[in-house]
Design a protein around this motif. Structure first.
Motif, PDB file in Angstrom:
ATOM      1  N   ALA A 270      -6.246  29.657 -19.083  1.00 29.77           N
ATOM      2  CA  ALA A 270      -5.730  30.077 -20.393  1.00 29.77           C
ATOM      3  C   ALA A 270      -6.849  29.899 -21.420  1.00 29.77           C
ATOM      4  O   ALA A 270      -7.204  28.766 -21.766  1.00 29.77           O
ATOM      5  CB  ALA A 270      -4.518  29.226 -20.782  1.00 29.77           C
ATOM      6  N   ASN A 271      -7.397  31.034 -21.911  1.00 33.11           N
ATOM      7  CA  ASN A 271      -8.580  30.924 -22.783  1.00 33.11           C
ATOM      8  C   ASN A 271      -8.262  30.871 -24.275  1.00 33.11           C
ATOM      9  O   ASN A 271      -9.163  30.667 -25.093  1.00 33.11           O
ATOM     10  CB  ASN A 271      -9.587  32.042 -22.482  1.00 33.11           C
ATOM     11  N   GLY A 272      -7.000  31.089 -24.672  1.00 29.74           N
ATOM     12  CA  GLY A 272      -6.620  30.929 -26.071  1.00 29.74           C
ATOM     13  C   GLY A 272      -7.106  32.001 -27.023  1.00 29.74           C
ATOM     14  O   GLY A 272      -6.937  31.875 -28.244  1.00 29.74           O
ATOM     15  N   LEU A 273      -7.682  33.096 -26.499  1.00 27.23           N
ATOM     16  CA  LEU A 273      -8.269  34.107 -27.387  1.00 27.23           C
ATOM     17  C   LEU A 273      -7.224  34.949 -28.112  1.00 27.23           C
ATOM     18  O   LEU A 273      -7.573  35.727 -29.009  1.00 27.23           O
ATOM     19  CB  LEU A 273      -9.213  35.011 -26.593  1.00 27.23           C
ATOM     20  N   ALA A 274      -5.946  34.787 -27.776  1.00 26.69           N
ATOM     21  CA  ALA A 274      -4.908  35.482 -28.551  1.00 26.69           C
ATOM     22  C   ALA A 274      -4.800  34.896 -29.957  1.00 26.69           C
ATOM     23  O   ALA A 274      -4.401  35.588 -30.895  1.00 26.69           O
ATOM     24  CB  ALA A 274      -3.563  35.382 -27.826  1.00 26.69           C
TER      25      ALA A 274
ATOM     26  N   ALA B  55      -8.605  26.517 -20.605  1.00 25.60           N
ATOM     27  CA  ALA B  55      -7.787  25.450 -20.039  1.00 25.60           C
ATOM     28  C   ALA B  55      -7.408  25.863 -18.626  1.00 25.60           C
ATOM     29  O   ALA B  55      -7.081  27.026 -18.373  1.00 25.60           O
ATOM     30  CB  ALA B  55      -6.542  25.224 -20.888  1.00 25.60           C
ATOM     31  N   ALA B  56      -7.471  24.925 -17.678  1.00 23.44           N
ATOM     32  CA  ALA B  56      -7.270  25.290 -16.274  1.00 23.44           C
ATOM     33  C   ALA B  56      -6.304  24.334 -15.593  1.00 23.44           C
ATOM     34  O   ALA B  56      -6.207  23.163 -15.941  1.00 23.44           O
ATOM     35  CB  ALA B  56      -8.604  25.295 -15.533  1.00 23.44           C
ATOM     36  N   ALA B  57      -5.591  24.872 -14.616  1.00 18.06           N
ATOM     37  CA  ALA B  57      -4.661  24.089 -13.810  1.00 18.06           C
ATOM     38  C   ALA B  57      -4.714  24.607 -12.389  1.00 18.06           C
ATOM     39  O   ALA B  57      -4.996  25.787 -12.160  1.00 18.06           O
ATOM     40  CB  ALA B  57      -3.240  24.198 -14.370  1.00 18.06           C
ATOM     41  N   GLY B  58      -4.437  23.736 -11.436  1.00 19.95           N
ATOM     42  CA  GLY B  58      -4.459  24.158 -10.038  1.00 19.95           C
ATOM     43  C   GLY B  58      -3.400  23.463  -9.205  1.00 19.95           C
ATOM     44  O   GLY B  58      -3.034  22.321  -9.481  1.00 19.95           O
ATOM     45  N   VAL B  59      -2.889  24.173  -8.223  1.00 15.28           N
ATOM     46  CA  VAL B  59      -2.031  23.580  -7.190  1.00 15.28           C
ATOM     47  C   VAL B  59      -2.636  23.948  -5.852  1.00 15.28           C
ATOM     48  O   VAL B  59      -3.234  25.014  -5.692  1.00 15.28           O
ATOM     49  CB  VAL B  59      -0.568  24.059  -7.290  1.00 15.28           C
ATOM     50  N   TYR B  60      -2.462  23.051  -4.871  1.00 15.35           N
ATOM     51  CA  TYR B  60      -3.202  23.173  -3.629  1.00 15.35           C
ATOM     52  C   TYR B  60      -2.307  22.953  -2.418  1.00 15.35           C
ATOM     53  O   TYR B  60      -1.244  22.350  -2.513  1.00 15.35           O
ATOM     54  CB  TYR B  60      -4.352  22.155  -3.598  1.00 15.35           C
TER      55      TYR B  60
ATOM     56  N   ASP C 116      -4.321  34.940 -22.178  1.00 12.50           N
ATOM     57  CA  ASP C 116      -5.086  34.748 -23.405  1.00 12.50           C
ATOM     58  C   ASP C 116      -4.354  33.856 -24.387  1.00 12.50           C
ATOM     59  O   ASP C 116      -4.803  33.650 -25.510  1.00 12.50           O
ATOM     60  CB  ASP C 116      -5.447  36.094 -24.056  1.00 12.50           C
ATOM     61  N   ALA C 117      -3.223  33.301 -23.985  1.00  9.31           N
ATOM     62  CA  ALA C 117      -2.492  32.365 -24.829  1.00  9.31           C
ATOM     63  C   ALA C 117      -3.237  31.037 -24.903  1.00  9.31           C
ATOM     64  O   ALA C 117      -3.907  30.625 -23.950  1.00  9.31           O
ATOM     65  CB  ALA C 117      -1.083  32.136 -24.279  1.00  9.31           C
ATOM     66  N   ALA C 118      -3.100  30.370 -26.029  1.00  4.50           N
ATOM     67  CA  ALA C 118      -3.601  29.005 -26.151  1.00  4.50           C
ATOM     68  C   ALA C 118      -2.499  28.077 -25.657  1.00  4.50           C
ATOM     69  O   ALA C 118      -1.341  28.209 -26.054  1.00  4.50           O
ATOM     70  CB  ALA C 118      -3.945  28.688 -27.600  1.00  4.50           C
ATOM     71  N   ILE C 119      -2.856  27.176 -24.749  1.00  3.58           N
ATOM     72  CA  ILE C 119      -1.873  26.268 -24.182  1.00  3.58           C
ATOM     73  C   ILE C 119      -2.554  24.952 -23.833  1.00  3.58           C
ATOM     74  O   ILE C 119      -3.688  24.935 -23.334  1.00  3.58           O
ATOM     75  CB  ILE C 119      -1.180  26.881 -22.942  1.00  3.58           C
ATOM     76  N   ASP C 120      -1.891  23.871 -24.121  1.00  4.84           N
ATOM     77  CA  ASP C 120      -2.384  22.557 -23.789  1.00  4.84           C
ATOM     78  C   ASP C 120      -2.601  22.456 -22.280  1.00  4.84           C
ATOM     79  O   ASP C 120      -1.751  22.885 -21.488  1.00  4.84           O
ATOM     80  CB  ASP C 120      -1.363  21.515 -24.268  1.00  4.84           C
ATOM     81  N   ALA C 121      -3.745  21.887 -21.854  1.00  6.42           N
ATOM     82  CA  ALA C 121      -4.085  21.837 -20.432  1.00  6.42           C
ATOM     83  C   ALA C 121      -3.045  21.059 -19.626  1.00  6.42           C
ATOM     84  O   ALA C 121      -2.682  21.451 -18.516  1.00  6.42           O
ATOM     85  CB  ALA C 121      -5.471  21.210 -20.244  1.00  6.42           C
TER      86      ALA C 121
ATOM     87  N   GLY D 237     -10.619  19.523 -17.527  1.00  6.71           N
ATOM     88  CA  GLY D 237      -9.457  20.397 -17.553  1.00  6.71           C
ATOM     89  C   GLY D 237      -9.762  21.817 -17.947  1.00  6.71           C
ATOM     90  O   GLY D 237      -8.884  22.525 -18.464  1.00  6.71           O
ATOM     91  N   LYS D 238     -10.991  22.282 -17.662  1.00  6.49           N
ATOM     92  CA  LYS D 238     -11.367  23.640 -18.041  1.00  6.49           C
ATOM     93  C   LYS D 238     -12.126  24.333 -16.925  1.00  6.49           C
ATOM     94  O   LYS D 238     -12.781  23.704 -16.102  1.00  6.49           O
ATOM     95  CB  LYS D 238     -12.220  23.624 -19.309  1.00  6.49           C
ATOM     96  N   LEU D 239     -12.021  25.665 -16.899  1.00  4.65           N
ATOM     97  CA  LEU D 239     -12.823  26.520 -16.042  1.00  4.65           C
ATOM     98  C   LEU D 239     -13.239  27.748 -16.839  1.00  4.65           C
ATOM     99  O   LEU D 239     -12.562  28.145 -17.783  1.00  4.65           O
ATOM    100  CB  LEU D 239     -12.026  26.980 -14.807  1.00  4.65           C
ATOM    101  N   GLN D 240     -14.336  28.346 -16.439  1.00  8.65           N
ATOM    102  CA  GLN D 240     -14.742  29.610 -17.041  1.00  8.65           C
ATOM    103  C   GLN D 240     -14.977  30.682 -15.987  1.00  8.65           C
ATOM    104  O   GLN D 240     -14.842  31.873 -16.271  1.00  8.65           O
ATOM    105  CB  GLN D 240     -16.020  29.410 -17.881  1.00  8.65           C
ATOM    106  N   VAL D 241     -15.274  30.245 -14.763  1.00  6.88           N
ATOM    107  CA  VAL D 241     -15.552  31.175 -13.668  1.00  6.88           C
ATOM    108  C   VAL D 241     -14.822  30.702 -12.416  1.00  6.88           C
ATOM    109  O   VAL D 241     -14.873  29.523 -12.063  1.00  6.88           O
ATOM    110  CB  VAL D 241     -17.071  31.256 -13.362  1.00  6.88           C
ATOM    111  N   MET D 242     -14.114  31.622 -11.751  1.00  2.77           N
ATOM    112  CA  MET D 242     -13.551  31.365 -10.427  1.00  2.77           C
ATOM    113  C   MET D 242     -14.188  32.348  -9.465  1.00  2.77           C
ATOM    114  O   MET D 242     -14.079  33.564  -9.645  1.00  2.77           O
ATOM    115  CB  MET D 242     -12.031  31.571 -10.416  1.00  2.77           C
ATOM    116  N   ILE D 243     -14.891  31.833  -8.449  1.00  4.82           N
ATOM    117  CA  ILE D 243     -15.456  32.726  -7.449  1.00  4.82           C
ATOM    118  C   ILE D 243     -14.683  32.539  -6.143  1.00  4.82           C
ATOM    119  O   ILE D 243     -14.170  31.464  -5.853  1.00  4.82           O
ATOM    120  CB  ILE D 243     -16.963  32.495  -7.230  1.00  4.82           C
TER     121      ILE D 243
END
Length: 409
Positions: A243-247, A47-52, A204-209, A73-79
């Motif tokens: 937040a990938n929720g793996l906890a 789950a991903a969030a951004g401010v700009y 690693d917490a699971a959280i609503d996007a 509402g998701k990301l897996q890689v930030m470069i």
């Protein structure tokens, strides 16, 4: 260090939360040979969030990252690359940012919309894409879940920064240990409403996007938007949370029993990163903290605190170890917020200089010695309401002028 809400992990990093890896390498954007390309990667879509930045001239990578997060509402890689902002570069800049996204997607084997892109450095120059794309091909081998991977990533995001900025905590959610960590860069062109700073938060917490986006905005308001170095708001500022929720906890949201604790821990991470940026301001010799209370509202307190911390005269007085509280009262008075000119208290450290808007005799030598320290606290009480806020900044020095007189050349 710990409290009843969370435990601070002094040597923690963005790779401390389960399932996160990071790394960096040199691809040729910086002449110094220091890392200039990095990535934070989650083992699963997060789950991903951004401010700009609020700057009208938003750099191309911000648009691309917003596109990616907006997909689902998701990301897996930030470069991220440093040394070149890819800002004010027109359509070619947009094509280059999308090429970075697509190249990273291929390199890490994920869908393009799961990749975010960000850049920092000199404005108005096109990226040397041959170097960038070659570097992205090598990035997967450079990332790891180790402390070293995080170190290499932190080096890759620096520009004029002197030190890396990291923070990490753990806490329990549904009886399960979860982690929140962050890394940031920023030293100059820093002003409330985001600045030339980048922030990366992993958990690693699971959280609503939707809840994550709301929390990031709220946390930014009392952290990254409460710092200033030089009054300039840049084109590339961005903070992204993943937040990938793996906890394995039940998804967090405002109605969850552990939400208040998680939210406070999240704000702590953002504030620690923000304070680290302010302390590392270009040429700075000290961190300045302005605490305002007794304002008519929290918003009024925020505006006043930011006005005082952003005053060149206040910053110069701090550099010169001059307890000139007149600079402070002048900044309060021009902040454009309700203030009773007869009820203001000012304290520098523990030294009371003004009470009920009347001067209080104080020991100048004692004040000078206090102001020579590496942290200066300014306390303001307005006696008008319950509003309060804290802002952070740094002193204004000769070195700041030297650095920025030759930044591009």
């Amino acid at each position: 260090m710990s409290n009843e809400l969370y435990t601070v992990i002094p040597d923690g990093s963005v790779t401390t939360p389960r399932g996160f890896r990071a790394g960096g390498l040199h691809c040729g954007l910086k002449k110094t040979g220091r890392n200039d390309l990095g990535a934070v990667v989650s083992d699963v879509p997060a789950a991903a969030a951004g401010v700009y930045t609020t700057n009208v001239f938003q750099a191309a990578p911000l648009h691309v990252t917003r596109e990616s997060i907006g997909k689902e509402g998701k990301l897996q890689v930030m470069i991220v690359n440093s040394g070149n902002a890819n800002a004010c570069t027109g359509e070619q800049g947009m094509e280059d940012a999308r090429s970075m996204r697509d190249a990273a997607a291929r390199a890490f084997g994920v869908a393009p919309h799961l990749v975010g892109v960000t850049s920092t450095g000199v404005i108005g120059e096109l990226l040397p894409m041959d170097k960038v794309l070659s570097g992205i091909e090598r990035l997967p081998a450079a990332v790891s879940g180790t402390r070293e991977g995080s170190e290499e990533f932190c080096q890759a995001i620096l520009t004029t920064d002197l030190v890396k900025k990291e923070a990490c905590v753990s806490l329990t959610v549904d009886g399960i240990e979860v982690h929140i960590a962050g890394a940031a860069k920023g030293s100059g062109m820093i002003h409330p409403n985001m600045a030339t700073m980048l922030g990366f938060i992993t958990t690693d917490a699971a959280i609503d996007a939707e809840a994550l986006q709301s929390l990031l905005r709220e946390a930014t308001e009392v952290s990254f938007n409460m710092i200033t170095v030089d009054g300039d708001t840049s084109t590339n500022d961005m903070v992204v949370a993943m937040a990938n929720g793996l906890a394995g906890n039940e998804p967090l949201h405002p109605g969850h029993a552990d939400w208040p604790r998680f939210a406070q821990a999240f704000v702590y991470i953002c504030r620690e990163l923000a304070k680290s940026i302010a302390r590392d301001g270009e040429g700075a010799t000290k961190l300045i903290e302005v605490q305002v209370e007794g304002a008519v509202s929290d918003e009024a307190a925020r505006v006043i605190a930011k006005t005082v911390i952003g005053s060149s005269l206040v910053k110069s007085a701090a550099f010169g170890a001059d307890a000139n509280w007149g600079r402070i009262i002048a900044a309060i008075g021009r902040a454009g917020q309700p203030v009773n000119p007869d009820t203001v208290d000012i304290r520098i450290g523990e030294i009371v200089t003004l009470q009920q808007s009347r001067p209080v005799p104080f020991d100048e030598e004692q004040a000078t010695e206090y102001l020579k320290g590496d942290t200066v606290e300014i306390h303001i009480h307005l006696h008008q309401g319950d509003g309060r806020a804290t802002a952070w900044g740094c002193d204004l020095t000769y070195e700041y002028v030297r650095i920025n007189a030759a930044y591009r050349t």
